[in-house]
Design a protein around this motif. Structure first.
Motif, PDB file in Angstrom:
ATOM      1  N   GLY A 243       0.826  -1.303   0.021  1.00  0.00           N
ATOM      2  CA  GLY A 243       0.058   0.032  -0.142  1.00  0.00           C
ATOM      3  C   GLY A 243       1.074   1.358  -0.002  1.00  0.00           C
ATOM      4  O   GLY A 243       1.723   1.381  -0.461  1.00  0.00           O
ATOM      5  N   TYR A 244       0.327   2.466   0.745  1.00  0.00           N
ATOM      6  CA  TYR A 244       0.824   3.703   0.747  1.00  0.00           C
ATOM      7  C   TYR A 244       2.270   3.744   1.518  1.00  0.00           C
ATOM      8  O   TYR A 244       2.101   4.082   2.535  1.00  0.00           O
ATOM      9  N   GLU A 245       3.564   3.364   0.841  1.00  0.00           N
ATOM     10  CA  GLU A 245       4.557   3.770   1.415  1.00  0.00           C
ATOM     11  C   GLU A 245       5.140   4.998   1.471  1.00  0.00           C
ATOM     12  O   GLU A 245       5.938   5.452   2.220  1.00  0.00           O
ATOM     13  N   GLY A 246       4.749   5.586   0.470  1.00  0.00           N
ATOM     14  CA  GLY A 246       4.935   7.055   0.321  1.00  0.00           C
ATOM     15  C   GLY A 246       3.790   7.995   0.107  1.00  0.00           C
ATOM     16  O   GLY A 246       2.875   7.681  -0.772  1.00  0.00           O
ATOM     17  N   MET A 247       3.877   9.146   0.473  1.00  0.00           N
ATOM     18  CA  MET A 247       2.579  10.071  -0.033  1.00  0.00           C
ATOM     19  C   MET A 247       3.082  11.553   0.389  1.00  0.00           C
ATOM     20  O   MET A 247       3.210  11.995   1.688  1.00  0.00           O
ATOM     21  N   ALA A 248       3.189  12.017  -0.643  1.00  0.00           N
ATOM     22  CA  ALA A 248       3.911  13.300  -0.769  1.00  0.00           C
ATOM     23  C   ALA A 248       2.778  14.640  -0.907  1.00  0.00           C
ATOM     24  O   ALA A 248       1.827  14.239  -1.318  1.00  0.00           O
ATOM     25  N   LEU A 249       3.045  15.606  -0.182  1.00  0.00           N
ATOM     26  CA  LEU A 249       2.209  16.767  -0.173  1.00  0.00           C
ATOM     27  C   LEU A 249       2.520  17.716  -0.993  1.00  0.00           C
ATOM     28  O   LEU A 249       3.711  18.279  -0.721  1.00  0.00           O
ATOM     29  N   GLN A 250       2.071  18.063  -2.181  1.00  0.00           N
ATOM     30  CA  GLN A 250       2.572  19.077  -2.906  1.00  0.00           C
ATOM     31  C   GLN A 250       2.443  20.664  -2.415  1.00  0.00           C
ATOM     32  O   GLN A 250       1.153  20.992  -2.546  1.00  0.00           O
ATOM     33  N   PRO A 251       3.300  21.293  -2.447  1.00  0.00           N
ATOM     34  CA  PRO A 251       2.905  22.755  -1.822  1.00  0.00           C
ATOM     35  C   PRO A 251       1.878  23.757  -2.803  1.00  0.00           C
ATOM     36  O   PRO A 251       1.289  24.261  -2.238  1.00  0.00           O
TER      37      PRO A 251
END
Length: 447
Positions: A243-251
């Protein structure tokens, strides 16, 4: 191991990696949170949670510190010197950094589900932290630990502590692997569902969102509602621990870019290709945007570990193989695995990607990478007991799961030490939670 979905997809993606530049990395700081770092459960937690790891063997283990952990057959069955069950809850398992820091400058970090699976982690509590690594002293301060709980019954399935008033979440409920701090809330990416979880700064669950790709729900073998027996590729498409090993927040947009750890399964039950899916979620609308992308894995890489933006479009991704330990101590044919690494680390990269550059197959452009197995240390920043016997400094851990930009020249990287099952730094000793500060100005400036 993986078959391409179509020859065209592979042909498009492969040249970008073949020509990809490797940038230098210099060790600028090193700090360690010792492997056996524990925290006390909240006073209102069920008594069962005051001793953790009781279900990690074939039968229940009640005597604290009675069974030594080891790395498993594939990694030489090396003992790690740390024994289960634990009195209290282990802080181990740094599985994500938030891009945005807390108001005091500390970093939001996440501990994973406990001991690796739903079945063995019902007494492992879930929590996030604020931590402050001090690269001058080599120490890591844990400023705060916040336990996850569901008093408002937002979780859409039965949890392990369903009948309690406090309803603290455990590793039998979720496997949290990625974290972001946005508009005062904490967002967590889970592997079991995979789910996106929104929680308050106090750990209270506010929302839980199922995953959609092309308008259809994505589920895995550990998703609540998946009935056994289930056929991979038809009854579920997300691999176990995929599943979600990475989850980035786009500024720029405020969107969450959620990346799966492993390739999705095709209708034949096999990985659909050597790429990972990325879906975008709008926290304001509380829904998936419908857009999705692909991240191409380098040859030898099997999964990713973290994903964080460094500006409006460029982001860092950790890609890794399943190896652990210094390749200089790899087992020769016929060697006793007790004294060497049968599956050493070979691929541990921090990749810079440009999400604004996507080809007609949906592949995000890879710009370049740094090799975590080849880090110079001219100033001798590596802490005693954590240096290689010879050659450059390496970060040879099975699961490297944390990366974030610190400034225009530096990034910070950390590992998940899988307590008490990983020992990538030294045979016979459990891996610590190591935080390294890397000087990588060329990588961060690359376009």
């Amino acid at each position: 191991m993986r078959l391409c979905l179509a020859l065209l997809s592979c042909a498009v993606a492969l040249p970008a990696i073949a020509q990809e530049q490797t940038f230098p990395a210099r060790l600028a700081g090193h700090a360690v949170l010792p492997a056996l770092t524990m925290t006390t459960p909240p006073a209102d937690a069920p008594r069962d949670l005051w001793v953790s790891g009781k279900f990690t063997g074939k039968t229940r283990i009640d005597a604290p510190m009675s069974v030594e952990g080891d790395t498993g057959k594939a990694y030489g069955n090396h003992g790690t010197g740390i024994r289960l069950p634990f009195i209290g809850q282990p802080v181990q398992g740094m599985s994500g950094f938030a891009m945005n820091r807390a108001e005091d400058g500390s970093w939001f970090t996440l501990t994973d589900n406990g001991f690796g699976t739903k079945l063995n982690s019902p007494d492992a509590m879930l929590f996030f932290h604020r931590m402050s690594p001090d690269f001058a002293t080599g120490a890591v301060t844990r400023n705060e630990t916040v336990f996850l709980r569901d008093p408002d019954r937002k979780v859409p399935f039965r949890i392990a502590n369903e009948a309690t008033d406090s309803r603290y979440l455990t590793g039998a409920d979720f496997d949290p692997e990625s974290i972001q701090y946005h508009d005062g809330d904490i967002w967590i990416g889970d592997e079991f569902g995979p789910w996106l979880i929104r929680v308050g700064r106090d750990g209270r669950v506010l929302d839980v969102f199922a995953t959609k790709l092309d308008g259809e729900l994505l589920t895995g073998p550990d998703t609540a509602g998946t009935a056994v027996p289930a056929q991979p590729g038809k009854d579920f498409r997300v691999q176990r621990s995929g599943g979600y090993e990475g989850m980035a927040l786009q500024p720029q947009t405020g969107l969450l870019w959620a990346m799966l750890e492993k390739p999705l399964l095709g209708a034949d039950g096999q990985p659909e290709g050597d790429f990972l899916r990325v879906m975008t979620f709008d926290p304001v609308k509380s829904d998936w945007t419908g857009d999705s992308y692909r991240f191409k894995l380098a040859e030898g890489a099997t999964a990713i570990g973290d994903f964080n933006f460094i500006d409006d479009t460029r982001a860092l991704v950790i890609e890794r193989d399943n190896g652990e330990g210094d390749a200089a101590r790899a087992c020769a044919e016929g060697a006793d695995a007790a004294t060497c690494y049968p599956l050493p680390a070979r691929v541990k990269n921090i990749v810079l990607v440009d999400t604004a550059s996507v080809d007609d197959q949906g592949f995000i452009r890879r710009i370049g990478h740094v090799n975590l197995l080849d880090i110079t240390d001219p100033e001798g920043k590596a802490l005693p007991g954590h240096k290689p016997e010879q050659g450059n400094f390496t970060f040879p851990f099975f699961t490297i799961e944390d990366v974030a930009r610190v400034d225009d020249s530096h990034i910070m990287v950390a590992n998940d030490n899988n307590l008490p099952y990983s020992g990538g730094r030294e045979i016979g000793r459990a891996a610590d939670n190591e935080f390294i500060l890397l000087s990588v100005p060329e990588l961060l400036a690359a376009k």
